[in-house]
Design a protein around this motif. Structure first.
Motif, mmCIF file in Angstrom:
data_model
loop_
_atom_site.group_PDB
_atom_site.id
_atom_site.type_symbol
_atom_site.label_atom_id
_atom_site.label_comp_id
_atom_site.label_asym_id
_atom_site.label_seq_id
_atom_site.Cartn_x
_atom_site.Cartn_y
_atom_site.Cartn_z
ATOM 1 N N ALA A 245 -8.260 0.678 8.092
ATOM 2 C CA ALA A 245 -8.733 -0.102 6.941
ATOM 3 C C ALA A 245 -9.968 0.512 6.295
ATOM 4 O O ALA A 245 -10.175 0.354 5.092
ATOM 5 C CB ALA A 245 -9.022 -1.541 7.372
ATOM 6 N N HIS A 246 -10.763 1.237 7.051
ATOM 7 C CA HIS A 246 -11.949 1.890 6.493
ATOM 8 C C HIS A 246 -11.581 2.925 5.427
ATOM 9 O O HIS A 246 -12.404 3.282 4.597
ATOM 10 C CB HIS A 246 -12.751 2.562 7.611
ATOM 11 N N ARG A 247 -10.340 3.398 5.431
ATOM 12 C CA ARG A 247 -9.893 4.397 4.446
ATOM 13 C C ARG A 247 -9.589 3.773 3.087
ATOM 14 O O ARG A 247 -9.512 4.474 2.091
ATOM 15 C CB ARG A 247 -8.653 5.127 4.956
ATOM 16 N N GLY A 248 -9.413 2.473 3.062
ATOM 17 C CA GLY A 248 -9.110 1.783 1.811
ATOM 18 C C GLY A 248 -9.701 0.399 1.831
ATOM 19 O O GLY A 248 -9.004 -0.584 2.083
ATOM 20 N N PRO A 249 -10.997 0.291 1.594
ATOM 21 C CA PRO A 249 -11.676 -1.001 1.743
ATOM 22 C C PRO A 249 -11.292 -2.054 0.701
ATOM 23 O O PRO A 249 -11.704 -3.193 0.816
ATOM 24 C CB PRO A 249 -13.152 -0.621 1.623
ATOM 25 N N ASP A 250 -10.481 -1.684 -0.286
ATOM 26 C CA ASP A 250 -10.097 -2.645 -1.324
ATOM 27 C C ASP A 250 -8.792 -3.368 -1.024
ATOM 28 O O ASP A 250 -8.314 -4.141 -1.840
ATOM 29 C CB ASP A 250 -10.006 -1.939 -2.681
ATOM 30 N N GLY A 251 -8.222 -3.125 0.118
ATOM 31 C CA GLY A 251 -7.021 -3.857 0.492
ATOM 32 C C GLY A 251 -6.145 -3.086 1.446
ATOM 33 O O GLY A 251 -5.980 -1.881 1.310
ATOM 34 N N THR A 252 -5.620 -3.783 2.434
ATOM 35 C CA THR A 252 -4.666 -3.219 3.377
ATOM 36 C C THR A 252 -3.478 -4.162 3.419
ATOM 37 O O THR A 252 -3.639 -5.338 3.694
ATOM 38 C CB THR A 252 -5.274 -3.081 4.787
ATOM 39 N N ARG A 253 -2.306 -3.628 3.092
ATOM 40 C CA ARG A 253 -1.090 -4.431 3.107
ATOM 41 C C ARG A 253 0.010 -3.634 3.773
ATOM 42 O O ARG A 253 -0.064 -2.417 3.868
ATOM 43 C CB ARG A 253 -0.643 -4.762 1.678
ATOM 44 N N HIS A 254 1.025 -4.356 4.210
ATOM 45 C CA HIS A 254 2.234 -3.688 4.691
ATOM 46 C C HIS A 254 3.446 -4.455 4.169
ATOM 47 O O HIS A 254 3.353 -5.631 3.832
ATOM 48 C CB HIS A 254 2.253 -3.562 6.218
ATOM 49 N N ALA A 255 4.564 -3.740 4.058
ATOM 50 C CA ALA A 255 5.791 -4.340 3.530
ATOM 51 C C ALA A 255 6.988 -3.607 4.106
ATOM 52 O O ALA A 255 6.886 -2.456 4.528
ATOM 53 C CB ALA A 255 5.814 -4.265 2.003
ATOM 54 N N ALA A 256 8.127 -4.302 4.098
ATOM 55 C CA ALA A 256 9.382 -3.716 4.570
ATOM 56 C C ALA A 256 10.320 -3.526 3.391
ATOM 57 O O ALA A 256 10.327 -4.327 2.450
ATOM 58 C CB ALA A 256 10.030 -4.632 5.604
ATOM 59 N N ALA A 257 11.117 -2.466 3.450
ATOM 60 C CA ALA A 257 12.147 -2.247 2.445
ATOM 61 C C ALA A 257 13.187 -3.356 2.553
ATOM 62 O O ALA A 257 13.357 -3.968 3.615
ATOM 63 C CB ALA A 257 12.809 -0.884 2.651
ATOM 64 N N ALA A 258 13.885 -3.624 1.472
ATOM 65 C CA ALA A 258 14.879 -4.700 1.444
ATOM 66 C C ALA A 258 15.945 -4.537 2.518
ATOM 67 O O ALA A 258 16.426 -5.525 3.079
ATOM 68 C CB ALA A 258 15.519 -4.787 0.063
ATOM 69 N N ASP A 259 16.308 -3.302 2.840
ATOM 70 C CA ASP A 259 17.348 -3.081 3.847
ATOM 71 C C ASP A 259 16.790 -3.002 5.271
ATOM 72 O O ASP A 259 17.536 -2.824 6.222
ATOM 73 C CB ASP A 259 18.168 -1.827 3.524
ATOM 74 N N GLY A 260 15.468 -3.150 5.426
ATOM 75 C CA GLY A 260 14.849 -3.155 6.750
ATOM 76 C C GLY A 260 14.748 -1.791 7.419
ATOM 77 O O GLY A 260 14.357 -1.703 8.569
ATOM 78 N N ARG A 261 15.079 -0.731 6.689
ATOM 79 C CA ARG A 261 15.095 0.601 7.301
ATOM 80 C C ARG A 261 13.787 1.362 7.130
ATOM 81 O O ARG A 261 13.676 2.500 7.573
ATOM 82 C CB ARG A 261 16.255 1.402 6.733
ATOM 83 N N ALA A 262 12.789 0.747 6.508
ATOM 84 C CA ALA A 262 11.470 1.371 6.371
ATOM 85 C C ALA A 262 10.421 0.282 6.304
ATOM 86 O O ALA A 262 10.644 -0.782 5.711
ATOM 87 C CB ALA A 262 11.408 2.236 5.120
ATOM 88 N N VAL A 263 9.286 0.535 6.935
ATOM 89 C CA VAL A 263 8.130 -0.347 6.866
ATOM 90 C C VAL A 263 6.926 0.550 6.601
ATOM 91 O O VAL A 263 6.730 1.546 7.300
ATOM 92 C CB VAL A 263 7.918 -1.142 8.174
ATOM 93 N N LEU A 264 6.152 0.205 5.583
ATOM 94 C CA LEU A 264 4.992 1.007 5.214
ATOM 95 C C LEU A 264 3.740 0.150 5.162
ATOM 96 O O LEU A 264 3.795 -1.014 4.767
ATOM 97 C CB LEU A 264 5.196 1.651 3.839
ATOM 98 N N ALA A 265 2.625 0.742 5.540
ATOM 99 C CA ALA A 265 1.311 0.123 5.389
ATOM 100 C C ALA A 265 0.498 1.031 4.484
ATOM 101 O O ALA A 265 0.641 2.258 4.526
ATOM 102 C CB ALA A 265 0.615 -0.027 6.734
ATOM 103 N N MET A 266 -0.345 0.446 3.664
ATOM 104 C CA MET A 266 -1.150 1.232 2.732
ATOM 105 C C MET A 266 -2.537 0.628 2.636
ATOM 106 O O MET A 266 -2.686 -0.584 2.482
ATOM 107 C CB MET A 266 -0.478 1.267 1.360
#
Length: 92
Positions: free
Chosen positions: A27-48
């Motif tokens: 989270a220190h790399r992006g102090p303006d927000g940390t979120r994660h989400a899954a692709a609609a088909d469930g085959r990928a999950v990303l955090a940013m």
């Protein structure tokens, strides 16, 4: 600088909590927000982790395209996004 973490594979959505923890750990790399989400088909999950410089009001990623369910996380700034959107016929 922003941070990106994620998993891809047939059962990626089963590891959504893990990817969320991966994002939280940087989270220190992006102090303006940390979120994660899954692709609609469930085959990928990303955090940013987002560091907002140009547009402080922008929504932190990752981003999900509603119609297709495509999931996107990227590191950088698109300065000519208005011209690119017009060229591709994308409404802003």
């Amino acid at each position: 600088m922003c941070g990106i973490a994620g998993l891809a594979g047939a059962d990626a959505v089963r590891h959504e909590r893990t990817v969320g923890a991966m994002g939280a750990s940087q989270a220190h790399r992006g102090p303006d927000g940390t979120r994660h989400a899954a692709a609609a088909d469930g085959r990928a999950v990303l955090a940013m982790n987002t560091l907002l410089i140009v547009d402080p009001q922008a929504m932190p990623g990752p981003y999900v395209e509603r119609e297709s369910g495509v999931l996107l996380a990227f590191n950088g700034e698109i300065y000519n996004y208005r011209q690119q959107a017009a060229a591709w016929g994308i409404a802003l």
